[in-house]
Each structure stands twice: as structure tokens, then as C-alpha cells.
Write a protein that holds these residues in place. Structure first.
Motif, PDB file in Angstrom:
ATOM      1  N   VAL A   5       0.827  -1.213   0.000  1.00  0.00           N
ATOM      2  CA  VAL A   5       0.000   0.000   0.000  1.00  0.00           C
ATOM      3  C   VAL A   5       0.858   1.258   0.000  1.00  0.00           C
ATOM      4  O   VAL A   5       0.658   2.168  -0.814  1.00  0.00           O
ATOM      5  N   PHE A   6       1.851   1.322   0.894  1.00  0.00           N
ATOM      6  CA  PHE A   6       2.645   2.544   1.019  1.00  0.00           C
ATOM      7  C   PHE A   6       3.637   2.734  -0.133  1.00  0.00           C
ATOM      8  O   PHE A   6       4.200   3.816  -0.285  1.00  0.00           O
ATOM      9  N   SER A   7       3.845   1.712  -0.921  1.00  0.00           N
ATOM     10  CA  SER A   7       4.679   1.879  -2.123  1.00  0.00           C
ATOM     11  C   SER A   7       3.957   2.738  -3.164  1.00  0.00           C
ATOM     12  O   SER A   7       4.584   3.329  -4.035  1.00  0.00           O
ATOM     13  N   ASN A   8       2.618   2.796  -3.074  1.00  0.00           N
ATOM     14  CA  ASN A   8       1.827   3.653  -3.955  1.00  0.00           C
ATOM     15  C   ASN A   8       1.721   5.056  -3.342  1.00  0.00           C
ATOM     16  O   ASN A   8       0.630   5.518  -2.980  1.00  0.00           O
ATOM     17  N   VAL A   9       2.863   5.716  -3.205  1.00  0.00           N
ATOM     18  CA  VAL A   9       2.909   6.991  -2.482  1.00  0.00           C
ATOM     19  C   VAL A   9       1.955   8.017  -3.074  1.00  0.00           C
ATOM     20  O   VAL A   9       1.171   8.653  -2.347  1.00  0.00           O
ATOM     21  N   ASP A  10       2.003   8.199  -4.391  1.00  0.00           N
ATOM     22  CA  ASP A  10       1.147   9.215  -5.022  1.00  0.00           C
ATOM     23  C   ASP A  10      -0.334   8.877  -4.847  1.00  0.00           C
ATOM     24  O   ASP A  10      -1.157   9.765  -4.603  1.00  0.00           O
ATOM     25  N   LYS A  11      -0.675   7.593  -4.978  1.00  0.00           N
ATOM     26  CA  LYS A  11      -2.070   7.169  -4.816  1.00  0.00           C
ATOM     27  C   LYS A  11      -2.545   7.423  -3.396  1.00  0.00           C
ATOM     28  O   LYS A  11      -3.646   7.956  -3.174  1.00  0.00           O
ATOM     29  N   VAL A  12      -1.733   7.051  -2.408  1.00  0.00           N
ATOM     30  CA  VAL A  12      -2.107   7.251  -1.002  1.00  0.00           C
ATOM     31  C   VAL A  12      -2.316   8.734  -0.713  1.00  0.00           C
ATOM     32  O   VAL A  12      -3.282   9.130  -0.058  1.00  0.00           O
ATOM     33  N   LYS A  13      -1.415   9.583  -1.221  1.00  0.00           N
ATOM     34  CA  LYS A  13      -1.535  11.023  -0.982  1.00  0.00           C
ATOM     35  C   LYS A  13      -2.760  11.607  -1.690  1.00  0.00           C
ATOM     36  O   LYS A  13      -3.385  12.551  -1.196  1.00  0.00           O
ATOM     37  N   SER A  14      -3.118  11.043  -2.835  1.00  0.00           N
ATOM     38  CA  SER A  14      -4.304  11.537  -3.543  1.00  0.00           C
ATOM     39  C   SER A  14      -5.587  11.238  -2.771  1.00  0.00           C
ATOM     40  O   SER A  14      -6.626  11.864  -3.016  1.00  0.00           O
ATOM     41  N   LEU A  15      -5.509  10.297  -1.819  1.00  0.00           N
ATOM     42  CA  LEU A  15      -6.656   9.936  -0.993  1.00  0.00           C
ATOM     43  C   LEU A  15      -6.713  10.761   0.292  1.00  0.00           C
ATOM     44  O   LEU A  15      -7.505  10.476   1.186  1.00  0.00           O
ATOM     45  N   GLY A  16      -5.842  11.771   0.389  1.00  0.00           N
ATOM     46  CA  GLY A  16      -5.826  12.632   1.562  1.00  0.00           C
ATOM     47  C   GLY A  16      -5.107  12.028   2.752  1.00  0.00           C
ATOM     48  O   GLY A  16      -5.312  12.451   3.890  1.00  0.00           O
ATOM     49  N   LEU A  17      -4.258  11.035   2.500  1.00  0.00           N
ATOM     50  CA  LEU A  17      -3.514  10.363   3.561  1.00  0.00           C
ATOM     51  C   LEU A  17      -2.028  10.587   3.386  1.00  0.00           C
ATOM     52  O   LEU A  17      -1.578  11.044   2.326  1.00  0.00           O
ATOM     53  N   ASP A  18      -1.265  10.256   4.400  1.00  0.00           N
ATOM     54  CA  ASP A  18       0.191  10.321   4.330  1.00  0.00           C
ATOM     55  C   ASP A  18       0.767   8.913   4.298  1.00  0.00           C
ATOM     56  O   ASP A  18       0.054   7.925   4.506  1.00  0.00           O
ATOM     57  N   VAL A  19       2.058   8.832   4.048  1.00  0.00           N
ATOM     58  CA  VAL A  19       2.809   7.593   4.212  1.00  0.00           C
ATOM     59  C   VAL A  19       3.801   7.843   5.343  1.00  0.00           C
ATOM     60  O   VAL A  19       4.024   8.995   5.733  1.00  0.00           O
ATOM     61  N   PRO A  20       4.398   6.795   5.927  1.00  0.00           N
ATOM     62  CA  PRO A  20       5.415   7.040   6.954  1.00  0.00           C
ATOM     63  C   PRO A  20       6.475   8.016   6.451  1.00  0.00           C
ATOM     64  O   PRO A  20       6.858   7.983   5.277  1.00  0.00           O
ATOM     65  N   GLN A  21       6.955   8.890   7.323  1.00  0.00           N
ATOM     66  CA  GLN A  21       7.894   9.941   6.907  1.00  0.00           C
ATOM     67  C   GLN A  21       9.130   9.377   6.230  1.00  0.00           C
ATOM     68  O   GLN A  21       9.605   9.919   5.232  1.00  0.00           O
TER      69      GLN A  21
ATOM     70  N   ILE B  84      18.189   8.028  -7.322  1.00  0.00           N
ATOM     71  CA  ILE B  84      18.926   7.066  -6.480  1.00  0.00           C
ATOM     72  C   ILE B  84      18.250   5.711  -6.587  1.00  0.00           C
ATOM     73  O   ILE B  84      17.024   5.599  -6.530  1.00  0.00           O
ATOM     74  N   ASN B  85      19.067   4.687  -6.745  1.00  0.00           N
ATOM     75  CA  ASN B  85      18.557   3.335  -6.977  1.00  0.00           C
ATOM     76  C   ASN B  85      18.034   2.709  -5.673  1.00  0.00           C
ATOM     77  O   ASN B  85      18.797   2.195  -4.862  1.00  0.00           O
ATOM     78  N   ILE B  86      16.725   2.769  -5.481  1.00  0.00           N
ATOM     79  CA  ILE B  86      16.071   2.174  -4.312  1.00  0.00           C
ATOM     80  C   ILE B  86      14.977   1.250  -4.824  1.00  0.00           C
ATOM     81  O   ILE B  86      13.964   1.698  -5.375  1.00  0.00           O
ATOM     82  N   ASP B  87      15.184  -0.044  -4.670  1.00  0.00           N
ATOM     83  CA  ASP B  87      14.233  -1.021  -5.202  1.00  0.00           C
ATOM     84  C   ASP B  87      12.973  -1.121  -4.362  1.00  0.00           C
ATOM     85  O   ASP B  87      11.865  -1.196  -4.890  1.00  0.00           O
ATOM     86  N   LYS B  88      13.142  -1.117  -3.035  1.00  0.00           N
ATOM     87  CA  LYS B  88      12.023  -1.351  -2.127  1.00  0.00           C
ATOM     88  C   LYS B  88      11.959  -0.233  -1.096  1.00  0.00           C
ATOM     89  O   LYS B  88      12.895  -0.023  -0.333  1.00  0.00           O
ATOM     90  N   LEU B  89      10.847   0.512  -1.093  1.00  0.00           N
ATOM     91  CA  LEU B  89      10.713   1.626  -0.159  1.00  0.00           C
ATOM     92  C   LEU B  89      10.598   1.099   1.278  1.00  0.00           C
ATOM     93  O   LEU B  89       9.811   0.195   1.548  1.00  0.00           O
ATOM     94  N   PRO B  90      11.352   1.669   2.196  1.00  0.00           N
ATOM     95  CA  PRO B  90      11.305   1.209   3.589  1.00  0.00           C
ATOM     96  C   PRO B  90      10.095   1.782   4.328  1.00  0.00           C
ATOM     97  O   PRO B  90       9.549   2.818   3.943  1.00  0.00           O
ATOM     98  N   LEU B  91       9.719   1.094   5.412  1.00  0.00           N
ATOM     99  CA  LEU B  91       8.628   1.557   6.261  1.00  0.00           C
ATOM    100  C   LEU B  91       9.127   2.072   7.600  1.00  0.00           C
ATOM    101  O   LEU B  91       8.410   2.786   8.306  1.00  0.00           O
ATOM    102  N   THR B  92      10.365   1.697   7.956  1.00  0.00           N
ATOM    103  CA  THR B  92      10.914   2.087   9.255  1.00  0.00           C
ATOM    104  C   THR B  92      12.291   2.720   9.068  1.00  0.00           C
ATOM    105  O   THR B  92      12.935   2.555   8.024  1.00  0.00           O
TER     106      THR B  92
END
Length: 282
Positions: free
Chosen positions: A232-248, A261-269
Motif C-alpha cells: 500500500v505505502f509503495s503507492n505513495v502518489d495514490k495514497v496522498k491523492s486519498l488525503g492520507l500520508d505515508v510514513p515519513q 537514487i537506486n532504491i528497489d524497495k521503499l522502507p517503512l521504518t
């Protein structure tokens, strides 16, 4: 895993009784299944329908259309309501609205007393519940003297003493400070992992959502995203379009990724981000 909640094409609307009565839709043709032992976080902006969804799971509300089954029991059948509410306990936003006794242990005993549990068993359940949430030392204290996080743990203990299979929390951490929120989330994770209690947690705090097994995002009465926190949080733009945030930290790494920058998997922590940065530096 066995299905604990089975929501089948459910719609719900609130009735407005003004000069011209109208129906205000809250959910529309929502379907979802939640397994026993899952830790699920429900997300959505204000007015999205997430609280309505949680109340349908506890039979506080009954669908206008569709079916909600809780451990196989239909919430629309009045004969099932008592069993359903004993099976799926609910913790609300303000713990002061749930605490009614003059001491902590009396408050925790209230639920099982109303279930007709024997006094010796009530004593055992109260002690076990207070021990589980880590506030045994306050059992003879007046609840109004406790901190917000401690009060919310009393509310959770009161539910635990009823021996539920599931705890539903409707923004139960929204009025707490960061310390209080961490206390409550620590208890929930312990109950889920050690007691296999199903947790349904509605929150606006993305760091809490990142700790779940599964996220369900509701918007305008419909489920729009459903998956692991990573998905879910990998869809950053989609989540923000729903009026929500993702972890900082997720948003920070997403911005770095957009910079090339080459980042394959977005971190949650922060720990996950540290490992990614350490690998990039090497």
C-alpha cells in the motif's frame, strides 16, 4: 487460516431527519474477508466510512444491504448480537467514555460480571487482563488519576476480561501522546502475537499502520486499496491523492528515488532505511 469477518457486498446509509428526510450513504457495496489472528489497520480520511465499517463488524450497526458474518454469525440476526459483541470487543476513541467504575479492577470486572461469569473466575480474569496490559500495580487506583495511555490500557483490559477473539479499536490512539500511543500499540502487538487475538485498528497514524499485517484503505465508502503495508505505502502518489500520508521515512526515500537514487524497495521504518542507505554508501 479461518475467516473471522466476512463482509459481503455491504451498503450502509445514515438517515437524516430534517424537513425532508434523506439517506446519507456511508458505505457502498463493500466486500472484505479478514482471517482469524490477523492484525488489520483501516485507513481513510475523515468521513470516508472507516468508522462505519468498524461498527458493522461489531453489530453496533446493521447493513442496509448485504451481509456481515462474525465467526459465522449474521449480525442482522438479533439473537446473535450478544455473542458477536462478546466475540469482538470494541475500544473507542476516548477511554473516559468506557470507564465507569471507581477503581481500575472494578472497571475491568464490569464486562464479565454482565456476562454472568462466576466471581472466582472474574477475579482470575481481571488479574490476568491487568497483567497482560501491564498495569497490575494500578488495580486499586482511581482510573481518572491515570494517564491517557494507561486509561486506554484499562479499557483494553476490560475487553480482554470478556475473553474476546477480536478487539476492534476505533481511533483509540488519536487522543494520546506519542508515549501513550506506543504503550497501546505494544499491548496490541503482544495480544496479536502471543494470544492470537484478531486486531482491527482504525488510525490516522501511519507509523502505527506500518506495523500491521494488512492495510485496508476506504475512501468515499469504498475499499480502494488492500494489501500489506509495503504494497500500500509503495503507492505513495495514490495514497496522498486519498488525503492520507505515508510514513515519513517512506516519503523521504521516495523523494530520493525520484532524484535517481537506486532504491528497489521503499522502507517503512528508520531501521530499514538505514540498511538501504548503508548499502548504497558501500
Amino acid at each position: 487460516m479461518s475467516i473471522f469477518f466476512d463482509v459481503q457486498e455491504v451498503s450502509f446509509a445514515y438517515s437524516s431527519y430534517g424537513e425532508v428526510p434523506v439517506e446519507v450513504p456511508a458505505l457502498e457495496n463493500v466486500s472484505a474477508q479478514i482471517d482469524k489472528g490477523d492484525f488489520v489497520v483501516i485507513l481513510g480520511r475523515n468521513g470516508s466510512g472507516k468508522s462505519t465499517f468498524s461498527r458493522l463488524l461489531n453489530a453496533l450497526l446493521v447493513p442496509k444491504k448485504g451481509i456481515v458474518l462474525v465467526a459465522g454469525k449474521d449480525t442482522s440476526n438479533e439473537d446473535n448480537v450478544w455473542d458477536i459483541r462478546s466475540t469482538a470487543g470494541m475500544v473507542f476513541q476516548n477511554p473516559d467514555n468506557q470507564i465507569i467504575a471507581t477503581t481500575v479492577e472494578e472497571d475491568v470486572a464490569f464486562g464479565p460480571e454482565n456476562l454472568g461469569v462466576e466471581p472466582s473466575e472474574i477475579r482470575k480474569r481481571v488479574d490476568e487482563a491487568l497483567e497482560t496490559v501491564g498495569i497490575s500495580q494500578y488495580k486499586r487506583n482511581a482510573p481518572h488519576l491515570l494517564s491517557g495511555g494507561q486509561k486506554q490500557r484499562v479499557a483494553i483490559a476490560g475487553i480482554l476480561a470478556m475473553k474476546p477473539e477480536c478487539i476492534i479499536l476505533d481511533e483509540a490512539t488519536s487522543m494520546l501522546d506519542p508515549v501513550g500511543r506506543r504503550e497501546v500499540i505494544k499491548v496490541l502487538r503482544k495480544l496479536n502475537r502471543e494470544e492470537n487475538i484478531t486486531i482491527i485498528h482504525i488510525t490516522h497514524h501511519m507509523d502505527e499502520a506500518a506495523m500491521a499485517d494488512r492495510l485496508i484503505v476506504i475512501d468515499h465508502g469504498e475499499i480502494v486499496l488492500d494489501g500489506t503495508p509495503q504494497e500500500v505505502f509503495s503507492n505513495v502518489d495514490k495514497v496522498k491523492s486519498l488525503g492520507l500520508d505515508v510514513p515519513q521515512v517512506t516519503e523521504l526515500m521516495y523523494d530520493l528515488k525520484k532524484q535517481g537514487i537506486n532504491i528497489d524497495k521503499l522502507p517503512l521504518t528508520v531501521d530499514e532505511a538505514f540498511e538501504i542507505i548503508k548499502a548504497l554508501v558501500r
